[in-house]
Design a protein around this motif. Structure first.
Motif, mmCIF file in Angstrom:
data_model
loop_
_atom_site.group_PDB
_atom_site.id
_atom_site.type_symbol
_atom_site.label_atom_id
_atom_site.label_comp_id
_atom_site.label_asym_id
_atom_site.label_seq_id
_atom_site.Cartn_x
_atom_site.Cartn_y
_atom_site.Cartn_z
ATOM 1 N N LEU A 1 0.841 -1.206 0.000
ATOM 2 C CA LEU A 1 0.000 0.000 0.000
ATOM 3 C C LEU A 1 0.869 1.247 0.000
ATOM 4 C CD1 LEU A 1 -2.825 -0.943 2.550
ATOM 5 C CD2 LEU A 1 -3.154 -0.357 0.137
ATOM 6 N N GLY A 2 2.036 1.159 0.646
ATOM 7 C CA GLY A 2 2.927 2.328 0.730
ATOM 8 C C GLY A 2 4.128 2.234 -0.182
ATOM 9 N N ALA A 3 4.026 1.437 -1.275
ATOM 10 C CA ALA A 3 5.168 1.252 -2.193
ATOM 11 C C ALA A 3 5.674 2.605 -2.706
ATOM 12 C CB ALA A 3 4.746 0.380 -3.376
ATOM 13 N N THR B 1 -2.080 0.284 -8.586
ATOM 14 C CA THR B 1 -2.521 -1.059 -8.990
ATOM 15 C C THR B 1 -2.942 -1.862 -7.760
ATOM 16 O OG1 THR B 1 -0.949 -0.949 -10.828
ATOM 17 C CG2 THR B 1 -1.844 -3.121 -10.297
ATOM 18 N N VAL B 2 -2.176 -1.735 -6.689
ATOM 19 C CA VAL B 2 -2.517 -2.445 -5.442
ATOM 20 C C VAL B 2 -3.889 -1.982 -4.937
ATOM 21 C CG1 VAL B 2 -1.883 -2.697 -2.992
ATOM 22 C CG2 VAL B 2 -0.144 -2.942 -4.770
ATOM 23 N N GLY B 3 -4.129 -0.679 -4.994
ATOM 24 C CA GLY B 3 -5.437 -0.155 -4.550
ATOM 25 C C GLY B 3 -6.589 -0.781 -5.318
ATOM 26 N N THR B 4 -6.384 -0.965 -6.632
ATOM 27 C CA THR B 4 -7.429 -1.572 -7.466
ATOM 28 C C THR B 4 -7.661 -3.029 -7.066
ATOM 29 O OG1 THR B 4 -6.653 -0.161 -9.263
ATOM 30 C CG2 THR B 4 -8.120 -1.948 -9.867
ATOM 31 N N ILE B 5 -6.561 -3.760 -6.831
ATOM 32 C CA ILE B 5 -6.697 -5.192 -6.470
ATOM 33 C C ILE B 5 -7.358 -5.325 -5.101
ATOM 34 C CG2 ILE B 5 -5.453 -7.360 -6.084
ATOM 35 C CD1 ILE B 5 -3.212 -6.179 -7.909
ATOM 36 N N VAL B 6 -6.983 -4.452 -4.171
ATOM 37 C CA VAL B 6 -7.586 -4.482 -2.822
ATOM 38 C C VAL B 6 -9.108 -4.357 -2.934
ATOM 39 C CG1 VAL B 6 -7.849 -3.117 -0.691
ATOM 40 C CG2 VAL B 6 -5.559 -3.676 -1.549
ATOM 41 N N THR B 7 -9.558 -3.436 -3.799
ATOM 42 C CA THR B 7 -11.007 -3.230 -3.972
ATOM 43 C C THR B 7 -11.675 -4.491 -4.487
ATOM 44 O OG1 THR B 7 -10.483 -0.946 -4.534
ATOM 45 C CG2 THR B 7 -12.715 -1.666 -4.992
ATOM 46 N N MET C 1 0.419 7.333 3.089
ATOM 47 C CA MET C 1 -0.868 8.056 3.137
ATOM 48 C C MET C 1 -1.553 8.002 1.768
ATOM 49 S SD MET C 1 -0.234 11.374 5.575
ATOM 50 C CE MET C 1 1.205 12.060 4.796
ATOM 51 N N GLU C 2 -0.773 8.272 0.704
ATOM 52 C CA GLU C 2 -1.355 8.278 -0.648
ATOM 53 C C GLU C 2 -1.850 6.900 -1.058
ATOM 54 O OE1 GLU C 2 0.936 9.818 -3.863
ATOM 55 O OE2 GLU C 2 0.405 11.894 -3.431
ATOM 56 N N GLY C 3 -1.056 5.861 -0.742
ATOM 57 C CA GLY C 3 -1.434 4.484 -1.119
ATOM 58 C C GLY C 3 -2.737 4.065 -0.444
ATOM 59 N N ALA C 4 -2.828 4.349 0.868
ATOM 60 C CA ALA C 4 -4.044 3.968 1.603
ATOM 61 C C ALA C 4 -5.233 4.787 1.100
ATOM 62 C CB ALA C 4 -3.836 4.194 3.096
ATOM 63 N N MET C 5 -4.975 6.065 0.838
ATOM 64 C CA MET C 5 -6.055 6.957 0.389
ATOM 65 C C MET C 5 -6.550 6.524 -0.994
ATOM 66 S SD MET C 5 -7.695 9.379 1.800
ATOM 67 C CE MET C 5 -9.158 8.878 0.925
ATOM 68 N N ASP C 6 -5.628 6.088 -1.846
ATOM 69 C CA ASP C 6 -5.990 5.621 -3.184
ATOM 70 C C ASP C 6 -6.881 4.372 -3.084
ATOM 71 O OD1 ASP C 6 -5.324 5.689 -6.239
ATOM 72 O OD2 ASP C 6 -4.970 3.617 -5.636
ATOM 73 N N LEU D 1 -8.629 3.372 -0.476
ATOM 74 C CA LEU D 1 -9.885 3.711 0.207
ATOM 75 C C LEU D 1 -10.855 4.409 -0.763
ATOM 76 C CD1 LEU D 1 -11.294 3.638 2.956
ATOM 77 C CD2 LEU D 1 -10.264 5.860 3.474
ATOM 78 N N SER D 2 -10.312 5.310 -1.598
ATOM 79 C CA SER D 2 -11.195 6.042 -2.522
ATOM 80 C C SER D 2 -11.812 5.079 -3.542
ATOM 81 C CB SER D 2 -10.443 7.170 -3.228
ATOM 82 O OG SER D 2 -9.555 6.639 -4.182
ATOM 83 N N LYS D 3 -11.051 4.040 -3.927
ATOM 84 C CA LYS D 3 -11.597 3.061 -4.880
ATOM 85 C C LYS D 3 -12.676 2.195 -4.224
ATOM 86 C CE LYS D 3 -7.595 3.081 -7.910
ATOM 87 N NZ LYS D 3 -6.181 2.717 -8.009
ATOM 88 N N ILE D 4 -12.473 1.856 -2.956
ATOM 89 C CA ILE D 4 -13.514 1.097 -2.231
ATOM 90 C C ILE D 4 -14.771 1.965 -2.121
ATOM 91 C CG2 ILE D 4 -14.152 0.107 0.029
ATOM 92 C CD1 ILE D 4 -11.181 -0.724 0.336
ATOM 93 N N CYS D 5 -14.582 3.246 -1.780
ATOM 94 C CA CYS D 5 -15.725 4.156 -1.632
ATOM 95 C C CYS D 5 -16.480 4.316 -2.953
ATOM 96 C CB CYS D 5 -15.264 5.535 -1.153
ATOM 97 S SG CYS D 5 -14.595 5.513 0.511
ATOM 98 N N GLU D 6 -15.722 4.314 -4.054
ATOM 99 C CA GLU D 6 -16.374 4.519 -5.353
ATOM 100 C C GLU D 6 -17.112 3.260 -5.813
ATOM 101 O OE1 GLU D 6 -15.254 5.830 -9.923
ATOM 102 O OE2 GLU D 6 -13.742 6.000 -8.357
ATOM 103 N N ASP D 7 -16.464 2.081 -5.650
ATOM 104 C CA ASP D 7 -17.040 0.847 -6.216
ATOM 105 C C ASP D 7 -18.015 0.153 -5.276
ATOM 106 O OD1 ASP D 7 -15.505 1.366 -8.378
ATOM 107 O OD2 ASP D 7 -13.979 -0.152 -7.973
ATOM 108 N N ILE D 8 -17.691 0.154 -3.980
ATOM 109 C CA ILE D 8 -18.527 -0.603 -3.023
ATOM 110 C C ILE D 8 -18.706 0.198 -1.726
ATOM 111 C CG2 ILE D 8 -18.426 -3.079 -3.615
ATOM 112 C CD1 ILE D 8 -15.672 -3.202 -2.313
#
Length: 890
Positions: free
Chosen positions: A104-106, A114-120, A150-155, A157-164
């Motif tokens: 998440l913090g790469a 990409t990790v944010g998308t897979i997490v979602t 911060m950016e990785g987690a926020m990215d 989280l924003s994808k989770i908020c948008e999709d689900i």
């Protein structure tokens, strides 16, 4: 591949190398390898249980590989997990999740994304419960001081908020509060971050919850609004989106701050960034729809209107400017042919017309500003004209080629305000039209096309004024001008002219009859030269013309122009070509206009509809044998054309039905799992019942059972159009088969009564009318069965009957009313006032027999009610109602 293990899983070096090599070949623009073969090889590997472990390993740990290869592994992993996550062993699921969290913090931004998308995807597939460590990991990253974390987690989280978004607003065992409550304070905190990316992502995330409005957001609305005002100018697009959503869904929150919000929106509506200005301009239409006091906006109109007009000028990079140069000889690209959906027949309704200034291109600032101006002019009417007209006049008088975009925007503005400001414009209408007609021949294609649209917006008034000599001449000039433009060489102008002409046809109706020959010559000439996209609009124009002039079309001279090209096209288009939809619809209108005049063409048209339905029903279960892919639209359009044939040919359809297997196909369609197919099927059942019920009789009980089933579904609201047509079909069958309907009468009535009882709760008007009519028809043919139960429905039934326009269907319903009242007069006593109001709803009962029946019913009650009770009943009626009842000598 490696043996399946748990957290100790390790890749084999050889497998790792091979997969990285394939991914490199797949993404390299210079690779000579066959990409489809590489794709097949990767798909083959997907069958190994631990292939996804390799992919996550490459994404998370293959430091020696390029970022592009690691990202490609991640994207392939995301796609695989979408379909295979739930089938994977828990050990492999756990391995993938444990590898994702540290990334998440790469350091590489693309890897983080990409990790944010897979997490979602993992949360989508396995839920928050299936990954308890995730929430804590996100919180830890958000609370860290490392920007990457911060950016990785926020990215993510924003994808989770948008999709689900709903997963964060649900109870999680082991957590004292819902996740959204944990995240919201942190998101608000990021509104003040010095980093643009964090401000943008955090606001984007909160915006996803405005629609859902969880209690956590509801209770911290003040904090949210404060944050919005602090952010204001950055990120402006997201701030605008928040205000637009709030005004649409919870306007009360903004009411105390409206002045500030309006001032802010005025500023950003003219932002140099089109994306920001577009988001801001959505606000004005939303405000007018929000039931907020219009007063608050009135004082800003002199500032707002010039901004909207300025936004309506074509931007230099607008894709329409490129499209506008397309010559008619250029074949259409497949992507130009938008899919189009047929609206199934609905008994008792008028089709809604869609009114769009152009169907080219995407929603943009120009269209949004024009839509806002349209809404504002409908709210404020002529008050907008003192601000509007000087700008319109200045733009229209701008001369020279370089000013053409200003002139075009002024014509668009006139079209946008045509409806809302008509009272103020009407005295000058002939000057406006006289000004627009020469613009139909302007050298700039986009001025020609917008002039077509704007004239169509005034077509109602142009037709209204054609009663006097000057108005008639102007109507003629508009009509011939649009016909000229239908034969324009520019595709964009062709489309605008054809659509505008269809609007004019609807308004002019029979006024077109004297000009039918020249209209048909132009339309059929266009039919011969248009490319595929625009030929669809010609079908609409021909269909609208047929609807407008009706039987006047049934002249040999007109049919010789119209039918040969259409029949040639009919023979040329295959049964699986979607262009057939428009052709079927066009034929439906022609059949209904020509009536029995269509009989010379009926046999091949009828037979083809039967063949299409048969082929599609086979394609549904066995597409290979059918030779086509199943598409319900073919069935729906064919059923509707058969309905049109039945309505047009009347008894003439009988011999065609007799020689076909339509009855069995139709019963199958009535039981189809698709609502549109059932809706059109029941419309055809009703049409056939009117003219040849003998061919439905052998399977009558089955038709009645499936029709009744449509009225007993638990989710009636979702299939109300099917229920409407089924209800009407039962009524049509009832008056033809009389007593044979009796087995289903009580079941049908038990379904109809609740619809009448809830009529005032927003049930579709046509549905209520058809329900009241069918109830009347059942009462007419089986009064003995219906009358014992009438006190349960008498009041809402009488109310609904009094709303129906005078016609043959209303006659049938009132015959039923009289029949049950004669059979059980005491049960109707408590509803006598409403019954009298229903009788008074007739302008005139033309059927002498029914007139006498109504007289008998009223006289019967007058004799029954003694001691002033009749006079008391009469005193409850309005004076006009009493006047109407005097026709019945009471």
């Amino acid at each position: 591949m490696a043996a399946a293990g748990s957290a100790s899983w390790q890749p084999q070096e050889e497998g790792l190398k091979e997969i990285c090599g394939l991914l490199e070949q797949q993404i390299s623009p210079y690779s000579s390898a066959d990409k489809s073969q590489i794709w097949q090889q990767l798909q083959h590997y997907s069958q190994f249980p631990d292939f996804n472990n390799y992919l996550v390993f490459i994404l998370a740990r293959a430091e020696g590989q390029s970022g592009e290869i690691r990202q490609a592994a991640g994207l392939l992993l995301k796609n695989n997990l979408r379909t295979a996550y739930k089938l994977m062993s828990p050990a492999h699921q756990q391995y993938i999740k444990s590898e994702l969290l540290p990334c998440l913090g790469a350091a590489d931004k693309h890897i983080r994304s990409t990790v944010g998308t897979i997490v979602t995807v993992v949360v989508q597939q396995g839920g928050i419960l299936g990954w308890p460590e995730l929430l804590q990991a996100l919180v830890n990253c958000l609370d860290s001081s490392d920007l990457n974390h911060m950016e990785g987690a926020m990215d993510a989280l924003s994808k989770i908020c948008e999709d689900i978004p709903q997963v964060l607003d649900s109870d999680v065992p082991g957590l004292a509060e819902r996740p959204i409550k944990i995240f919201l304070p942190r998101l608000f905190q990021f509104f003040q971050s010095p980093h643009t990316s964090l401000r943008k992502l955090s606001l984007d995330s909160v915006n996803q919850y405005i629609m859902l409005m969880p209690s956590a957001l509801y209770t911290s609305m003040d904090k949210f609004l404060q944050g919005l005002f602090v952010l204001a100018n950055d990120p402006a697009a997201e701030v605008c989106a928040a205000f637009v959503q709030l005004i649409e869904i919870h306007p009360s929150f903004l009411e105390p701050h409206l002045k500030n919000v309006i001032e802010y929106m005025l500023q950003v509506s003219k932002d140099t960034d089109d994306e920001v200005a577009l988001e801001a301009c959505e606000f004005w239409s939303a405000y007018c729809d929000a039931q907020l006091p219009y007063e608050n906006l009135r004082e800003y109109l002199p500032r707002l209107i010039p901004i909207l007009l300025s936004n309506m000028v074509y931007a230099d990079d607008d894709e329409s400017l490129v499209d506008a140069e397309e010559d008619e000889s250029l074949p259409d690209r497949d992507q130009d042919l938008k899919p189009r959906f047929h609206t199934p027949r609905f008994h008792g309704s008028d089709d809604a017309d869609d009114d769009d200034d152009d169907s080219y291109g995407i929603w943009n600032l120009r269209k949004c500003s024009a839509a806002a101006l349209d809404v504002l002019s409908n709210v404020f009417g002529d008050e907008t004209l003192p601000t509007l007209m000087p700008i319109i006049e200045a733009k229209l008088s701008a001369s020279g080629d370089e000013a053409w975009k200003d002139r075009e925007a002024a014509v668009l503005t006139l079209g946008a305000i045509a409806e809302g400001c008509i009272n103020g414009l009407y005295p000058h209408l002939s000057e406006i039209v006289a000004f627009l007609i020469p613009l139909l021949d302007d050298k700039f294609a986009l001025i020609r096309s917008i002039s077509c649209w704007t004239l169509s917006r005034f077509s109602k008034y142009i037709v209204q004024d054609s009663g006097n000599k000057k108005g008639y001449e102007q109507f003629d000039s508009v009509l011939t001008g649009l016909l000229r433009r239908i034969l324009d060489t520019n595709k964009r102008v062709q489309e605008a002219a054809c659509s505008a002409f269809a609007t004019l046809e609807e308004e002019a109706a029979e006024e077109l009859a004297p000009r039918l020959e020249v209209i048909l010559q132009h339309l059929m000439c266009a039919f011969g030269k248009y490319q595929r996209r625009n030929i669809r609009i010609v079908y609409d124009a021909i269909g609208t013309l047929a609807d407008a002039v009706g039987e006047k079309l049934n002249q040999p001279v007109y049919l010789e122009i119209l039918m040969p090209p259409l029949i040639a096209k009919w023979q040329q288009v295959s049964n699986s070509d979607k262009d057939l939809f428009r052709l079927l619809e066009c034929f439906t209108s022609i059949v209904q206009a020509l009536g029995t005049g269509f009989s010379q063409f009926d046999q091949p048209v009828f037979q083809r509809c039967i063949n299409i339905i048969q082929t599609q029903q086979l394609a549904k279960v066995d597409p290979i044998s059918a030779g086509v892919q199943y598409d319900k639209e073919f069935i729906v359009c064919s059923l509707d054309l058969l309905s049109g044939l039945t309505e047009g040919l009347q008894g003439g359809i009988e011999s065609l039905v007799a020689q076909s297997n339509l009855r069995d196909l139709l019963l199958q369609c009535c039981m189809d799992d698709d609502t549109d197919v059932r809706q059109s099927a029941f419309a055809l059942v009703g049409d056939l019942a009117k003219v040849c019920p003998v061919h439905l009789r052998p399977r009558l009980s089955e038709f009645l059972d499936v029709a009744t089933n449509q009225l007993t579904t638990p989710k009636l609201n979702e299939t109300i159009a099917v229920a409407n047509n089924a209800c009407w079909a039962i009524g049509e069958l009832a008056i033809k088969v009389r007593q044979e309907i009796s087995p289903v009468v009580m079941t049908v009535i038990s379904c109809l009564v609740p619809i009448l009882q809830h009529a005032e709760q927003g049930v579709n008007k046509s549905v209520v009318e058809n329900t009241a009519i069918t109830l009347g028809r059942l009462a007419w043919v089986c009064p003995d069965l219906v009358s014992p139960h009438m006190e349960h429905f008498m009041q809402p039934w009488c109310i609904s009957l009094s709303m129906i326009r005078d016609d043959i269907e209303k006659e049938d319903a009132f015959r039923g009313l009289c029949a049950v009242v004669r059979a059980n007069p005491s049960a109707a006593l408590s509803s006598l006032v409403l019954m009298c109001k229903a009788f008074a709803s007739w302008d005139e009962i033309r059927n002498g027999e029914l007139h006498n029946e109504v007289c008998q019913v009223l006289h019967g009650y007058k004799q029954m009610l003694r001691n002033g009770a009749w006079d008391q009943c009469m005193s409850a009626l309005e004076p006009p109602e009493k006047d109407k009842l005097s026709k019945y000598q009471v």
